[in-house]
Design a protein around this motif. Structure first.
Motif, mmCIF file in Angstrom:
data_model
loop_
_atom_site.group_PDB
_atom_site.id
_atom_site.type_symbol
_atom_site.label_atom_id
_atom_site.label_comp_id
_atom_site.label_asym_id
_atom_site.label_seq_id
_atom_site.Cartn_x
_atom_site.Cartn_y
_atom_site.Cartn_z
ATOM 1 N N GLY A 140 0.834 -1.189 0.000
ATOM 2 C CA GLY A 140 0.000 0.000 0.000
ATOM 3 C C GLY A 140 0.869 1.240 0.000
ATOM 4 O O GLY A 140 1.822 1.341 0.770
ATOM 5 N N LEU A 141 0.539 2.192 -0.853
ATOM 6 C CA LEU A 141 1.344 3.404 -0.949
ATOM 7 C C LEU A 141 0.974 4.429 0.119
ATOM 8 O O LEU A 141 1.753 5.329 0.417
ATOM 9 C CB LEU A 141 1.204 4.005 -2.348
ATOM 10 N N TYR A 142 -0.215 4.303 0.700
ATOM 11 C CA TYR A 142 -0.613 5.213 1.765
ATOM 12 C C TYR A 142 -0.567 4.548 3.141
ATOM 13 O O TYR A 142 -0.757 5.207 4.151
ATOM 14 C CB TYR A 142 -2.036 5.731 1.522
ATOM 15 N N CYS A 143 -0.347 3.249 3.170
ATOM 16 C CA CYS A 143 -0.432 2.501 4.433
ATOM 17 C C CYS A 143 0.945 1.994 4.855
ATOM 18 O O CYS A 143 1.465 1.045 4.275
ATOM 19 C CB CYS A 143 -1.410 1.338 4.282
ATOM 20 N N ASP A 144 1.509 2.605 5.871
ATOM 21 C CA ASP A 144 2.827 2.192 6.354
ATOM 22 C C ASP A 144 2.752 0.971 7.246
ATOM 23 O O ASP A 144 3.728 0.225 7.352
ATOM 24 C CB ASP A 144 3.480 3.332 7.136
ATOM 25 N N PHE A 145 1.622 0.800 7.921
ATOM 26 C CA PHE A 145 1.549 -0.203 8.976
ATOM 27 C C PHE A 145 0.639 -1.365 8.576
ATOM 28 O O PHE A 145 -0.231 -1.231 7.722
ATOM 29 C CB PHE A 145 1.021 0.437 10.266
ATOM 30 N N SER A 146 0.839 -2.495 9.237
ATOM 31 C CA SER A 146 -0.004 -3.671 9.053
ATOM 32 C C SER A 146 -0.768 -3.934 10.345
ATOM 33 O O SER A 146 -0.218 -3.782 11.446
ATOM 34 C CB SER A 146 0.834 -4.902 8.704
ATOM 35 N N ILE A 147 -2.021 -4.315 10.215
ATOM 36 C CA ILE A 147 -2.835 -4.568 11.409
ATOM 37 C C ILE A 147 -2.293 -5.743 12.215
ATOM 38 O O ILE A 147 -2.538 -5.858 13.417
ATOM 39 C CB ILE A 147 -4.310 -4.812 11.007
ATOM 40 N N ASP A 148 -1.526 -6.618 11.567
ATOM 41 C CA ASP A 148 -0.955 -7.762 12.267
ATOM 42 C C ASP A 148 0.302 -7.401 13.049
ATOM 43 O O ASP A 148 0.830 -8.226 13.800
ATOM 44 C CB ASP A 148 -0.638 -8.886 11.272
ATOM 45 N N ASP A 149 0.798 -6.151 12.878
ATOM 46 C CA ASP A 149 1.991 -5.705 13.606
ATOM 47 C C ASP A 149 1.656 -4.492 14.465
ATOM 48 O O ASP A 149 2.371 -3.483 14.475
ATOM 49 C CB ASP A 149 3.115 -5.336 12.620
#
Length: 268
Positions: free
Chosen positions: A81-90
């Motif tokens: 994702g180009l706007y999403c730095d983070f993952s919900i699993d982390d």
């Protein structure tokens, strides 16, 4: 630290049972670290979009392109994702990064499109003008006071630097560094002959320029205007004026995760 005076979180997402369950430990962790989860976006100074790039764009639009808050993008699935730095699993890593100042604030350019000198819309990704009929649309293209070309084809896309990796890229447009204050114009299936002649390639305009698209009134007066990932059907469109906005979208990014890192992960 980015979050020193920004403790009110609003989560924007499309509720479903799986995502609700995944969000529970993140919300609990945020509260344990003195963040306050609010029910109304107006009370937030951090707006967290959970889903993907499309959800992030909707979060920015639905909350009014807030200038007084930060936007954070969280991927709900294992995808680039180009706007999403983070993952919900982390989520542990995300809260730890914000607490330990391992994040930075970046500012993404925004364009504003004014239709018929009346209604103005902000766009983080792109504004597009496309025919709704099974016929080409004719558009006179003006750069500042210069009549640049007369376009005939399916439509035109005006993209921000971050939007250059979206719809614009699918038309062979250039990928542009978001640190450049500019916007890009790309063609959709242009028709070139003795009467109609266009540049035939994307072109990039300085943020000091104004682009005017004048739609020829020949029955194709109801084109679809796309604003990011939403479509607007506006009657009797005669002119769309586009320029770089004074507004920017402030987002949180990891220090070791530049825009070009994300482009590489997404496309290469």
């Amino acid at each position: 630290m980015v979050a020193d005076q920004r403790r009110n979180l609003y989560f924007y997402y499309h509720p479903n049972q799986e995502l609700d369950k995944k969000l529970e430990p993140l919300i609990r962790l945020a509260r344990d670290n003195d963040f306050h989860v609010v029910e109304d976006a107006k009370d937030a100074n951090i707006i967290v979009a959970v889903g993907g790039d499309g959800t992030f764009l909707q979060a920015v639009r639905k909350t009014g392109f807030r200038q007084d808050c930060l936007y954070v993008g969280i991927r709900s699935h294992n995808e680039a994702g180009l706007y999403c730095d983070f993952s919900i699993d982390d989520h542990d890593e995300m809260v730890e990064s914000m607490q330990n100042a391992e994040v930075e604030v970046r500012r993404f350019p925004v364009i504003e499109a004014t239709v018929n000198n009346e209604s103005t819309y902000l766009c983080l990704n792109e504004c597009s003008v496309r025919s709704t009929l099974i016929k080409s649309i004719d558009i006179d293209v003006h750069i500042d006071d210069l009549h640049f070309e007369t376009f005939r084809g399916d439509g035109l896309i005006v993209a921000t630097p971050t939007g250059s990796t979206g719809y614009n890229k699918s038309t062979k447009g250039a990928v542009v560094d978001p640190k450049l204050p500019c916007f890009q114009v790309s063609e959709l299936a242009s028709l070139n002959n003795n009467r109609f002649r266009t540049l035939g390639s994307s072109f990039i305009l300085s943020g000091e320029r104004t682009l005017k698209l004048q739609v020829t009134q020949d029955g194709n007066d109801y084109p679809v205007i796309g604003m990011d990932n939403e479509a607007y059907s506006i009657r009797n469109i005669k002119e769309v004026s586009v320029k770089l906005s004074d507004n920017v979208i402030k987002t949180v990014k990891l220090k070791n995760n530049t825009y070009w890192d994300r482009v590489k992960r997404t496309f290469l």
